[in-house]
Design an enzyme around this catalytic site. Sequence first.
Site, PDB file in Angstrom:
ATOM      1  NE  ARG A 262      -3.451  -0.713   2.556  1.00 25.99           N
ATOM      2  CZ  ARG A 262      -4.639  -0.940   2.007  1.00 25.99           C
ATOM      3  NH1 ARG A 262      -5.311   0.048   1.456  1.00 25.99           N
ATOM      4  NH2 ARG A 262      -5.162  -2.141   2.019  1.00 25.99           N
ATOM      5  CB  THR A 263       3.413   2.462   2.400  1.00 28.89           C
ATOM      6  OG1 THR A 263       2.484   2.334   3.473  1.00 28.89           O
ATOM      7  CG2 THR A 263       4.241   3.717   2.614  1.00 28.89           C
TER       8      THR A 263
ATOM      9  CE  LYS B 220      23.259 -11.741  -2.468  1.00 33.23           C
ATOM     10  NZ  LYS B 220      23.480 -10.692  -3.462  1.00 33.23           N
TER      11      LYS B 220
ATOM     12  NE  ARG C 280       6.165  -0.671   6.106  1.00 35.55           N
ATOM     13  CZ  ARG C 280       5.097   0.048   6.452  1.00 35.55           C
ATOM     14  NH1 ARG C 280       4.907   1.252   5.944  1.00 35.55           N
ATOM     15  NH2 ARG C 280       4.232  -0.429   7.300  1.00 35.55           N
TER      16      ARG C 280
ATOM     17  CG  HIS D 165       3.779   5.306   8.263  1.00 42.15           C
ATOM     18  ND1 HIS D 165       4.411   5.748   7.128  1.00 42.15           N
ATOM     19  CD2 HIS D 165       2.810   4.459   7.845  1.00 42.15           C
ATOM     20  CE1 HIS D 165       3.845   5.175   6.075  1.00 42.15           C
ATOM     21  NE2 HIS D 165       2.872   4.395   6.483  1.00 42.15           N
TER      22      HIS D 165
END
Lengths: 305, 153
Positions: A51-52, A80, A101, A129
């Site tokens: 969504r974001t 990794k 994010r 956020h």
Amino acid sequence: MKNKSLVSINDLSREKILSLLETAGKFEENPNRRLLEGKVIGSLFFEPSTRTRLSFETAANRLGARVIGFSDAATSSASKGETLKDTIMMVSNYADLIVMRHHLEGAARYASEISPCPVINAGDGANQHPSQTMLDLYSILKTQGTLENLHIHLVGDLKYGRTVHSLLFAMRHFNPTFHFISPEELHMPEEYRVFCRKNNIPFTETTEFNESIIANADILYMTRVQRERFSDLMEYEKVKNCYRLTNAMLAGSKPNLRILHPLPRINEIAYDVDDNPKAYYFQQAQNGLYVREALICDVLGIEVE
Amino acid sequence: MNTNKEALQVSALCNGTVIDHIPADKLFEVVNILDIPSMTTNVTIGYNLKSRKLGTKGLIKVADKFFTDEEVNRISLVAPNVVLNTIRDYQVVEKREVKMPEKITGIVKCPNPKCVTNNEPMTTIFEVASKENGTIKCHYCEKETSIEKITLL
Ligand SMILES: [Zn+2]
């Protein structure tokens, strides 16, 4: 001077919030402005959030920028064992702006301190956020015509709900009255009640959620009550349907009331609410695009006419 | 209380710093905060000394070393009532109390397991949240924590 990253809503002044919302309004009038022609935006989703990510990447595309990056850590070099620092330094060689994010709290703050290019926090764990908070503020401003002197009812998970905590902080500039409606297990943490008292923000608290409780609301902000938040599943079964909004409950509500929800919803808003003109959660999500266009231009120092 | 004996201990230092009134159970934390194991000058550490105020106390004497405010204020995290005596030519020339610093870099561990500082090779930073309540706030994850509950790195 250090670059202008956007990490936390708490870093923004009242004036800054208002000016960003005004810019977002310009993007609502015309979202397609090729202000970022030739720019590259690094979209780093160490933790998936479709969504974001789609909202940010659409914003970048509508501004004419190109997007590079990854949509979950499994496809990045982080899987990794590369440190966050090394990934950020690598991408900042290529990009003019990083949107990130990450599941770790404080990851965006750290990235903004080491990255030569600005960073926008698209969510760091349970912490911040800011673009979500900005789109909440935009939705409130747009539907109420003002951010001042509103009665805001927060419903559901007030303990872990990052969005409601950030909204609370951001609204301190605008003389709100808050109403906290939640089950005992998920009530507003003490630090936020202390925050309200310190900032002279009046608030009420109740475990009841019914028609009369929301009668004076201007904004009804619904959140998910998630099963995994409960240590006692019996308790969850008892409360899960108590914080569910149905259309019938809106009969006596104020004409200007609007219902917000950060989405996705589970069952906390009945489908019969969707057709009520007071339901605003889908437009709210759409506002995210305009707000994110405004935020991207702001951190890059681009004027919007 | 034999003040003469104690006075003798303190005045035995020609130049340097005497750190006094350290709660006995915090002594070794203070030793670590001041990075005393890496010092090369003469250091005397007193443990479980009799104290009227504290019952038992710790005391550290460091020869030829004068601490900066920043170094000193770190001690406040574990022992807020410590007194520092600056000694020059066998005389106490200054008595300093420690103050809680505004910013604490690199000595406190963030209690939040999901904090980036616990998962990346980096330095922690805390800011004072409330002096009255004795709380500090992680610069990164923004979580507040009580001074009494902190662990040092
Ligand atoms: Zn932290």
